[in-house]
Design an enzyme around this catalytic site. Structure first.
Site, PDB file in Angstrom:
ATOM      1  N   ARG A 241       0.852  -1.180   0.000  1.00  0.00           N
ATOM      2  CA  ARG A 241       0.000   0.000   0.000  1.00  0.00           C
ATOM      3  C   ARG A 241       0.893   1.236   0.000  1.00  0.00           C
ATOM      4  NH1 ARG A 241      -3.409  -2.747  -1.679  1.00  0.00           N
ATOM      5  NH2 ARG A 241      -5.450  -3.238  -0.792  1.00  0.00           N
ATOM      6  N   GLU A 270      -2.961   7.765  -3.791  1.00  0.00           N
ATOM      7  CA  GLU A 270      -3.482   7.161  -5.002  1.00  0.00           C
ATOM      8  C   GLU A 270      -4.838   7.767  -5.366  1.00  0.00           C
ATOM      9  OE1 GLU A 270      -2.203   2.975  -4.821  1.00  0.00           O
ATOM     10  OE2 GLU A 270      -4.071   2.586  -5.875  1.00  0.00           O
ATOM     11  N   HIS A 288      -1.152   0.470  -9.908  1.00  0.00           N
ATOM     12  CA  HIS A 288      -1.750  -0.536  -9.003  1.00  0.00           C
ATOM     13  C   HIS A 288      -2.237  -1.768  -9.786  1.00  0.00           C
ATOM     14  CE1 HIS A 288      -3.655  -0.873  -4.759  1.00  0.00           C
ATOM     15  NE2 HIS A 288      -3.335  -2.066  -5.225  1.00  0.00           N
TER      16      HIS A 288
HETATM   17  C1  DGY Z   1      -5.242  -6.080  -3.128  1.00  0.00           C
HETATM   18  O1  DGY Z   1      -5.867  -7.102  -3.413  1.00  0.00           O
HETATM   19  O2  DGY Z   1      -5.156  -5.652  -1.981  1.00  0.00           O
HETATM   20  C2  DGY Z   1      -4.574  -5.401  -4.251  1.00  0.00           C
HETATM   21  O3  DGY Z   1      -3.912  -4.271  -3.854  1.00  0.00           O
HETATM   22  C3  DGY Z   1      -5.589  -5.098  -5.332  1.00  0.00           C
HETATM   23  O4  DGY Z   1      -5.234  -5.871  -6.393  1.00  0.00           O
END
Ligand code: DGY
Length: 329
Positions: A241, A270, A288
């Site tokens: 993240r 983001e 992402h």
């Molecule tokens: C997740 O699944 O947490 C990813 O960041 C999205 O693909």
């Protein structure tokens, strides 16, 4: 509940899970390309029995109240669930689920793509050619860092971190990990993985790949102090993240040559990317895409639907995040 439960899906998902869901439920799929404005989300979630959310939607007490007491489940279509307030879900008697496992290998592939691309300056090379700038092969041209036989430090040694370690073995790399827990030998030994304190890992690793959940403790886990501890040849990769990295500090560290390069799939604010990073050739950025393959998005959708069906049937969903909600049921 009516015979056909009402389900809201906040962004279009793959065709197969959509069909499976629609065969049993009245499904509303929100089509806005850039996500649902909050006010609209709070309106359309009203009277819904189950909702499939994306990481872009904040699920909190306000959302749950807007939905109403009939809401059974928030099925997050992601493994990460920092957008979901689990305590608020439990307090509202709502189950919360995520989509682990099905995206582990794909996300590890993405981390590996970024690691290789940053180490070998692939983005920069592409940009050079696409800009039609003059060039000729030269012994000193665009030199990168070797990946094979180097040391990788994996921060957060869960499912995805371990999958990255498996890839590193194929490159003859030494694997270090930093994690809140000391992992059992049956996991670490086949990977030759050695545990380090984060500071030691930062000093020792040539490549650092981040795989932690976003929590108050991991927000800005990587900032100026951490970049100072890293090698000036180090490559940093983040597929977890964005807010785990202080992006302004990262841009400064890269500009100052404190570290070699960074490969980022996720961003602090983001979808915005820090302007300082956009200027740098030493950064590889992708929007992402960690789990973005046809097979994996299909599997994530099907798992989210399976979770929804279990909740509607009054059983425990396979990837329930707040099992304590069942105690109150
Ligand atoms: C997740 O699944 O947490 C990813 O960041 C999205 O693909």
């Amino acid at each position: 509940m009516s015979e056909r439960p009402k389900v809201l899906v906040t962004r279009p998902i793959m065709e197969e899970p959509t069909k499976v869901l629609s065969d049993r439920c009245d499904v509303t799929i929100h089509e806005n390309e850039f996500g649902i404005p909050r006010e609209e989300l709070l309106t359309i979630v009203k009277d819904i029995d189950a909702v499939i959310t994306m990481l872009t939607e904040k699920v909190d007490a306000e959302f749950l109240e807007a939905a109403g007491p009939q809401l059974r489940i928030v099925a997050n279509h992601a493994v990460g669930f920092d957008n979901v307030d689990l305590a608020a879900c439990t307090a509202a008697g709502v189950m919360a689920t995520n989509t682990p496992d099905v995206l582990t290998e794909t996300t590890a592939d993405t981390a590996w793509v970024l690691l290789m691309a940053t180490a070998r300056r692939i983005g920069e090379g592409e940009r050079l050619l696409r800009a039609r700038r003059p060039w000729i092969w030269g012994p000193l041209m665009m030199l990168g860092q070797d990946v094979h036989h180097k040391t990788i430090g994996i921060v957060g040694f869960g499912r995805i971190g371990q999958a990255v370690a498996r890839r590193a073995l194929g490159f003859g790399m030494k694997v270090l990990y930093a994690d809140a827990v000391d992992l059992p030998k049956d996991i670490t030994e086949p990977l030759g993985a050695e545990r380090r304190e984060l500071d030691d890992l930062l000093a020792e690793a040539d490549f650092i790949s981040i795989h932690v959940n976003l929590t108050p403790a991991t927000r800005h886990l990587f900032g100026a102090e951490q970049f100072e501890k890293m090698k000036d040849t180090a490559v940093l990769v983040n597929t977890s993240r964005g807010p785990v990295i202080d992006e302004a500090a990262l841009a400064d560290a890269l500009k100052a040559g404190q570290i070699f390069a960074a490969g980022l799939d996720v961003f602090e604010r983001e979808p915005d990317v820090h302007p300082g990073l956009l200027e740098l050739e030493s950064v590889v950025i992708i929007p992402h895409l960690g789990s973005a393959t046809v097979d994996t998005r299909n599997a994530m959708g099907l798992l989210a639907v399976e979770n929804v069906f279990a909740a509607l049937d009054g059983t425990s969903p396979p990837t329930l995040l707040n099992p304590e909600v069942l105690e109150g049921a």
